[in-house]
Design a protein around this motif. Structure first.
Motif, PDB file in Angstrom:
ATOM      1  N   SER A 217     -40.120 -84.925   3.334  1.00  0.00           N
ATOM      2  CA  SER A 217     -38.697 -84.894   3.686  1.00  0.00           C
ATOM      3  C   SER A 217     -37.910 -84.363   2.484  1.00  0.00           C
ATOM      4  N   PHE A 218     -36.616 -84.029   2.739  1.00  0.00           N
ATOM      5  CA  PHE A 218     -35.854 -83.282   1.739  1.00  0.00           C
ATOM      6  C   PHE A 218     -34.443 -83.837   1.571  1.00  0.00           C
ATOM      7  N   TYR A 219     -33.935 -83.626   0.363  1.00  0.00           N
ATOM      8  CA  TYR A 219     -32.511 -83.831   0.103  1.00  0.00           C
ATOM      9  C   TYR A 219     -31.789 -82.531   0.437  1.00  0.00           C
ATOM     10  N   GLU A 220     -30.594 -82.643   1.018  1.00  0.00           N
ATOM     11  CA  GLU A 220     -29.783 -81.456   1.281  1.00  0.00           C
ATOM     12  C   GLU A 220     -28.377 -81.667   0.756  1.00  0.00           C
ATOM     13  N   ASN A 221     -27.933 -80.780  -0.092  1.00  0.00           N
ATOM     14  CA  ASN A 221     -26.567 -80.788  -0.596  1.00  0.00           C
ATOM     15  C   ASN A 221     -25.741 -79.908   0.332  1.00  0.00           C
ATOM     16  N   LEU A 222     -25.046 -80.538   1.271  1.00  0.00           N
ATOM     17  CA  LEU A 222     -24.343 -79.783   2.306  1.00  0.00           C
ATOM     18  C   LEU A 222     -23.276 -78.865   1.730  1.00  0.00           C
ATOM     19  N   GLN A 223     -22.625 -79.314   0.669  1.00  0.00           N
ATOM     20  CA  GLN A 223     -21.591 -78.472   0.057  1.00  0.00           C
ATOM     21  C   GLN A 223     -22.225 -77.214  -0.553  1.00  0.00           C
ATOM     22  N   ALA A 224     -23.358 -77.417  -1.261  1.00  0.00           N
ATOM     23  CA  ALA A 224     -24.034 -76.268  -1.863  1.00  0.00           C
ATOM     24  C   ALA A 224     -24.620 -75.355  -0.795  1.00  0.00           C
ATOM     25  N   LEU A 225     -25.133 -75.948   0.291  1.00  0.00           N
ATOM     26  CA  LEU A 225     -25.680 -75.136   1.383  1.00  0.00           C
ATOM     27  C   LEU A 225     -24.605 -74.281   2.042  1.00  0.00           C
ATOM     28  N   SER A 226     -23.391 -74.845   2.180  1.00  0.00           N
ATOM     29  CA  SER A 226     -22.306 -74.091   2.809  1.00  0.00           C
ATOM     30  C   SER A 226     -21.865 -72.908   1.953  1.00  0.00           C
ATOM     31  N   LEU A 227     -22.051 -73.019   0.641  1.00  0.00           N
ATOM     32  CA  LEU A 227     -21.660 -71.933  -0.269  1.00  0.00           C
ATOM     33  C   LEU A 227     -22.812 -70.966  -0.537  1.00  0.00           C
ATOM     34  N   GLU A 228     -23.995 -71.330  -0.078  1.00  0.00           N
ATOM     35  CA  GLU A 228     -25.177 -70.527  -0.351  1.00  0.00           C
ATOM     36  C   GLU A 228     -25.151 -69.238   0.472  1.00  0.00           C
ATOM     37  N   LEU A 229     -25.293 -68.107  -0.188  1.00  0.00           N
ATOM     38  CA  LEU A 229     -25.276 -66.818   0.499  1.00  0.00           C
ATOM     39  C   LEU A 229     -26.641 -66.537   1.102  1.00  0.00           C
ATOM     40  N   PHE A 230     -26.621 -65.961   2.290  1.00  0.00           N
ATOM     41  CA  PHE A 230     -27.841 -65.550   2.973  1.00  0.00           C
ATOM     42  C   PHE A 230     -28.103 -64.107   2.555  1.00  0.00           C
ATOM     43  N   LEU A 231     -29.072 -63.912   1.668  1.00  0.00           N
ATOM     44  CA  LEU A 231     -29.280 -62.603   1.055  1.00  0.00           C
ATOM     45  C   LEU A 231     -30.458 -61.864   1.676  1.00  0.00           C
ATOM     46  N   CYS A 232     -30.327 -60.565   1.735  1.00  0.00           N
ATOM     47  CA  CYS A 232     -31.412 -59.710   2.219  1.00  0.00           C
ATOM     48  C   CYS A 232     -32.518 -59.683   1.165  1.00  0.00           C
ATOM     49  N   PRO A 233     -33.778 -59.910   1.541  1.00  0.00           N
ATOM     50  CA  PRO A 233     -34.875 -59.922   0.561  1.00  0.00           C
ATOM     51  C   PRO A 233     -35.193 -58.542  -0.001  1.00  0.00           C
ATOM     52  N   ARG A 234     -34.679 -57.496   0.658  1.00  0.00           N
ATOM     53  CA  ARG A 234     -34.966 -56.133   0.196  1.00  0.00           C
ATOM     54  C   ARG A 234     -33.895 -55.601  -0.749  1.00  0.00           C
ATOM     55  N   CYS A 235     -32.618 -55.699  -0.332  1.00  0.00           N
ATOM     56  CA  CYS A 235     -31.550 -55.110  -1.148  1.00  0.00           C
ATOM     57  C   CYS A 235     -30.638 -56.155  -1.792  1.00  0.00           C
ATOM     58  N   SER A 236     -30.869 -57.444  -1.469  1.00  0.00           N
ATOM     59  CA  SER A 236     -30.115 -58.568  -2.057  1.00  0.00           C
ATOM     60  C   SER A 236     -28.636 -58.580  -1.667  1.00  0.00           C
ATOM     61  N   ARG A 237     -28.265 -57.867  -0.633  1.00  0.00           N
ATOM     62  CA  ARG A 237     -26.885 -57.915  -0.137  1.00  0.00           C
ATOM     63  C   ARG A 237     -26.709 -59.123   0.781  1.00  0.00           C
ATOM     64  N   PRO A 238     -25.505 -59.729   0.813  1.00  0.00           N
ATOM     65  CA  PRO A 238     -25.245 -60.837   1.744  1.00  0.00           C
ATOM     66  C   PRO A 238     -25.374 -60.379   3.202  1.00  0.00           C
ATOM     67  N   VAL A 239     -25.989 -61.243   4.020  1.00  0.00           N
ATOM     68  CA  VAL A 239     -26.195 -60.926   5.435  1.00  0.00           C
ATOM     69  C   VAL A 239     -25.385 -61.912   6.270  1.00  0.00           C
ATOM     70  N   THR A 240     -24.555 -61.397   7.151  1.00  0.00           N
ATOM     71  CA  THR A 240     -23.712 -62.241   7.999  1.00  0.00           C
ATOM     72  C   THR A 240     -24.096 -62.159   9.470  1.00  0.00           C
ATOM     73  N   ASP A 241     -24.951 -61.225   9.825  1.00  0.00           N
ATOM     74  CA  ASP A 241     -25.373 -61.072  11.215  1.00  0.00           C
ATOM     75  C   ASP A 241     -26.124 -62.310  11.687  1.00  0.00           C
ATOM     76  N   LYS A 242     -25.801 -62.813  12.871  1.00  0.00           N
ATOM     77  CA  LYS A 242     -26.414 -64.050  13.370  1.00  0.00           C
ATOM     78  C   LYS A 242     -27.910 -63.892  13.642  1.00  0.00           C
ATOM     79  N   HIS A 243     -28.353 -62.646  13.816  1.00  0.00           N
ATOM     80  CA  HIS A 243     -29.781 -62.395  14.037  1.00  0.00           C
ATOM     81  C   HIS A 243     -30.515 -62.097  12.731  1.00  0.00           C
ATOM     82  N   GLY A 244     -29.777 -62.091  11.632  1.00  0.00           N
ATOM     83  CA  GLY A 244     -30.396 -61.897  10.325  1.00  0.00           C
ATOM     84  C   GLY A 244     -30.652 -60.456   9.939  1.00  0.00           C
ATOM     85  N   ILE A 245     -30.026 -59.500  10.623  1.00  0.00           N
ATOM     86  CA  ILE A 245     -30.247 -58.088  10.308  1.00  0.00           C
ATOM     87  C   ILE A 245     -29.263 -57.644   9.226  1.00  0.00           C
TER      88      ILE A 245
END
Length: 230
Positions: free
Chosen positions: A102-130
């Motif tokens: 099981s895991f600890y989750e820091n909800l505040q940090a998770l909300s600020l965490e950017l979803f980055l592309c593993p190839r170009c490291s740009r933030p991804v906002t598309d709901k399908h992850g593209i």
């Protein structure tokens, strides 16, 4: 010993590391170090399991929980990066399983965490992850590029074991052991006989190699007159 020096093969699931050892080892302690840990999510409970069945295959080890004995249940603090587990009575194991339960989750940090592309490291906002920049799927593993469609938010990559939440290093205080679980049924006997046959073939092959090394020595004249020998 580092975990890498003990293993012959490793498999992963969303939250488990299953290690098949190169042989049987007597283990006194296990040390965990987490490098490059993220502040948003960390391990809360870590379970250590083992068995001493050299003939077990990975399909059995992954699916059959009855094969495993619990060595220790460890409770960690939030963002703990070091852990040492000592066994008052050393355990003897061919196979080892580390379960991140099981895991600890820091909800505040998770909300600020950017979803980055593993190839170009740009933030991804598309709901399908593209990724809007390079059109890669951001849900793929940063290390091996596989996508775990069954659990897109898994803690570990189920192919290579990579985790974006930290790099896990395990060290064992251990030495080679020579005690194995007893045979309990016909299947155990068949696997044991197959292992004996395999090791007998390996021993004969090594014997032939040693004979090959011996012949050049016997054919060489050593002494003051053997000026051709360098």
């Amino acid at each position: 010993m580092k975990l890498e020096s003990l293993k012959s093969e490793t498999k992963f699931t969303d939250n488990r590391i299953i290690v098949k050892g190169t042989g049987s080892y007597t283990i006194q302690s296990v040390t965990l170090n987490v490098h490059d840990a993220w502040k948003s999510k960390s391990v809360k409970v870590l379970n250590l399991y083992y068995n001493n069945r050299p003939e077990a295959d990975f399909s059995e080890l992954k699916k059959n929980r009855s094969l495993w004995k619990c060595a220790k249940i460890c409770h960690l603090t939030f963002n703990q990066t070091e852990l040492k587990v000592e066994f008052p009575v050393p355990i003897t194991a061919c196979n080892f399983m580390i379960q991140l339960d099981s895991f600890y989750e820091n909800l505040q940090a998770l909300s600020l965490e950017l979803f980055l592309c593993p190839r170009c490291s740009r933030p991804v906002t598309d709901k399908h992850g593209i990724c809007g920049n390079c059109h890669e799927n951001a849900y793929q593993c940063k290390q091996c590029r596989i996508i775990n469609y069954e659990n897109l938010d898994s803690f570990l990559c189920n192919k290579c074991g990579y985790s974006k939440y930290g790099r896990f290093e395990f060290n064992f205080m251990a030495k080679p052991g020579f005690i194995f679980d007893s045979m309990k049924n016909d299947e155990d006997m068949k696997r044991g006989l197959a292992a004996i046959e395999s090791e007998s073939e390996n021993a004969y092959r090594r014997y032939q190699q040693l004979l090959g090394f011996k012949k050049p020595f016997l054919n060489t004249r050593w002494g003051p007159r053997a000026s051709h020998v360098r």
